[in-house]
Write a protein that holds these residues in place. Structure first.
Motif, PDB file in Angstrom:
ATOM      1  N   ALA A  40       1.024  -0.949   0.320  1.00  0.00           N
ATOM      2  CA  ALA A  40      -0.167  -0.163   0.033  1.00  0.00           C
ATOM      3  C   ALA A  40       0.963   0.925  -0.055  1.00  0.00           C
ATOM      4  O   ALA A  40       1.533   1.179   0.927  1.00  0.00           O
ATOM      5  N   PRO A  41       0.705   2.256  -0.842  1.00  0.00           N
ATOM      6  CA  PRO A  41       1.272   3.295  -1.039  1.00  0.00           C
ATOM      7  C   PRO A  41       1.576   4.504   0.344  1.00  0.00           C
ATOM      8  O   PRO A  41       2.680   4.777   0.508  1.00  0.00           O
ATOM      9  N   ILE A  42       1.001   3.920   1.281  1.00  0.00           N
ATOM     10  CA  ILE A  42       0.199   4.558   3.025  1.00  0.00           C
ATOM     11  C   ILE A  42       1.584   4.096   3.500  1.00  0.00           C
ATOM     12  O   ILE A  42       2.127   4.027   4.858  1.00  0.00           O
ATOM     13  N   TYR A  43       2.111   2.574   3.173  1.00  0.00           N
ATOM     14  CA  TYR A  43       2.973   2.193   3.746  1.00  0.00           C
ATOM     15  C   TYR A  43       4.693   2.800   3.171  1.00  0.00           C
ATOM     16  O   TYR A  43       5.655   2.186   3.625  1.00  0.00           O
ATOM     17  N   LYS A  44       4.919   2.599   1.676  1.00  0.00           N
ATOM     18  CA  LYS A  44       5.631   2.340   0.841  1.00  0.00           C
ATOM     19  C   LYS A  44       6.788   4.209   0.888  1.00  0.00           C
ATOM     20  O   LYS A  44       6.316   4.760   1.228  1.00  0.00           O
TER      21      LYS A  44
END
Length: 448
Positions: A40-44
């Motif tokens: 997920a982009p919120i974790y990358k």
């Protein structure tokens, strides 16, 4: 290796991998399944020196990467797609996946993690292959806010013309993403998550009066072949489809990886587990208790205790040369298996004690300790139903559809050799695709 045979930084398919599995996927007599944690982009993280800088802040980056992920998924066109860390909190991204997968003929099911974590699961099945009978959502309601999806599907096209019109051609699909083992205290909670999934699947089958069906458990299990979850699932008759395809044993855990985690470690954590309806299974509660007792033994051995030392440790100052329930609870507390929010409940402790106290006399002697605790990790693997167990022509048997593993591939291909390519940017996980060939098999009829 030539440049054309490697997985490029732009996410194009590895030629070796794509050629190896493409013909199997296109076989009309087979079904295929892909599981992929798409990060997920919120974790990358975009800048490791600044952990607060995430891909979700740069639309061009997360849009480009997810379009490339979709390009790959639509190019391969697996009949089942299971995604983890799907950014359900971003409506624009959700709409892109819905449209592109929907236009390609997929029926999509999404499930967000609880407490608005932002990410979740997406499971898609292709209309050419399946009719969806039911879809269920499983919320663990634990501190990790983990969830799972259950799909009950029926194959649209008969595997082959059958002389028996009652041959079932149905399948249960589970997609999940287990808790990451940040420390050893979370191992029990992760095992409990799998137990909840199997309990739910079992209750669903009973509730709907289903005879045994093939089951696929897909996802990011955040644990390797060396862990308690692997042994637990094996004891319930499940097989790792990738290992089956490559004829790998339990000793071959180092031969492949599928994830480079935030600590920089590489490990194999992504699985598609298969349970066929002709597999003999232990009672689920028995397997659970054995798994926890195996974890108990692991902690004892981790403390460098021998069998005799461990028995002496458990019975404490008891002069009766046996372990009492109070001794057992105190040992669990000292080994950090109870006394905190992730620890064993009173009911779970009682279930373990019943397993350990074989004769039910309220005490565990050295023989019971050896049989039920020290040797608890010796899981009995599920076995295929054969003539020596059931007569396939007896009245309590009927024909069912199961699956054999025809092919399995991890992308990028370097991970199949236990290496992580530095030029791979599609995710911090590899993609696992397995092709299954349906087959008939005898299985026990459900009785009321």
């Amino acid at each position: 290796m030539g440049r054309k045979n490697r997985t490029l930084n732009n996410g194009r398919l590895s030629r070796i991998g794509s050629y190896a599995i493409a013909s199997s996927i296109k076989d009309p007599s087979c079904i295929s399944c892909t599981t992929f944690n798409i990060l997920a982009p919120i974790y990358k993280r975009l800048n490791h020196e600044d952990p607060s800088c995430r891909e979700s802040d740069v639309k061009d980056d997360w849009m480009d990467r997810n379009q490339r992920i979709l390009n790959w998924l639509l190019c391969e066109r697996s009949s089942i797609i299971c995604l983890q860390e799907f950014w359900v909190g971003n409506e624009e991204l959700v709409n892109i996946y819905d449209k592109r997968l929907g236009d390609a003929g997929y029926i999509n099911f999404k499930l967000a993690r609880t407490n608005n974590r932002g990410d979740g699961l997406l499971t898609a099945v292709h209309k050419d292959y399946f009719k969806v009978i039911n879809h269920r959502e499983l919320l663990f309601n634990d501190f990790g806010d983990r969830v799972a999806q259950l799909l009950h599907v029926e194959l649209n096209v008969p595997i082959s013309q059958s002389r028996n019109s009652n041959v079932r051609q149905e399948l249960l699909i589970v997609n999940t993403h287990l808790l990451f083992p940040h420390d050893s205290s979370l191992c029990l909670e992760r095992l409990r998550q799998v137990y909840k999934i199997l309990q739910y699947v079992e209750s669903y089958q009973k509730e709907n009066k289903l005879n045994p069906l093939p089951i696929l458990l897909c996802g990011d299990w955040n644990g390797s072949k060396r862990g308690h979850i692997y042994k637990f699932l094996r004891s319930q008759g499940f097989v790792s489809s990738y290992d089956t395809a490559h004829h790998y044993t339990d000793a071959d855990a180092h031969k492949w990886v599928s994830h480079r985690n935030h600590r920089g470690n590489i490990c194999g954590v992504d699985f598609i587990w298969l349970l066929n309806p002709n597999r003999y299974r232990k009672l689920l509660k028995t397997s659970w208790s054995e798994a926890v007792l195996g974890m108990f033994k692991y902690h004892l051995r981790r403390a460098s205790l021998t069998e005799d030392d461990a028995f002496a440790f458990l019975k404490a100052d008891n002069d009766n040369d046996c372990i009492t329930y109070a001794d057992f609870c105190e040992a669990l507390r000292q080994l950090n298996l109870i006394g905190h929010c992730n620890g064993l409940s009173d009911e779970e402790i009682r279930e373990l004690w019943v397993q350990a106290d074989i004769d039910g006399n309220g005490a565990v002697d050295s023989k019971e300790f050896k049989q039920r605790i020290w040797n608890a990790s010796r899981f009995e693997q599920g076995v295929e139903v054969g003539d020596e167990v059931w007569d396939p022509f007896a009245n309590d048997m009927e024909q069912a559809i199961g699956f054999s593993v025809k092919n399995a591939v991890l992308f990028p291909t370097e991970v199949e050799k236990g290496m992580w390519p530095e030029d791979y940017s599609l995710s911090d996980h590899a993609r696992l695709t397995v092709v299954f060939s349906p087959m008939r098999m005898p299985c026990p009829r459900l009785t009321s």
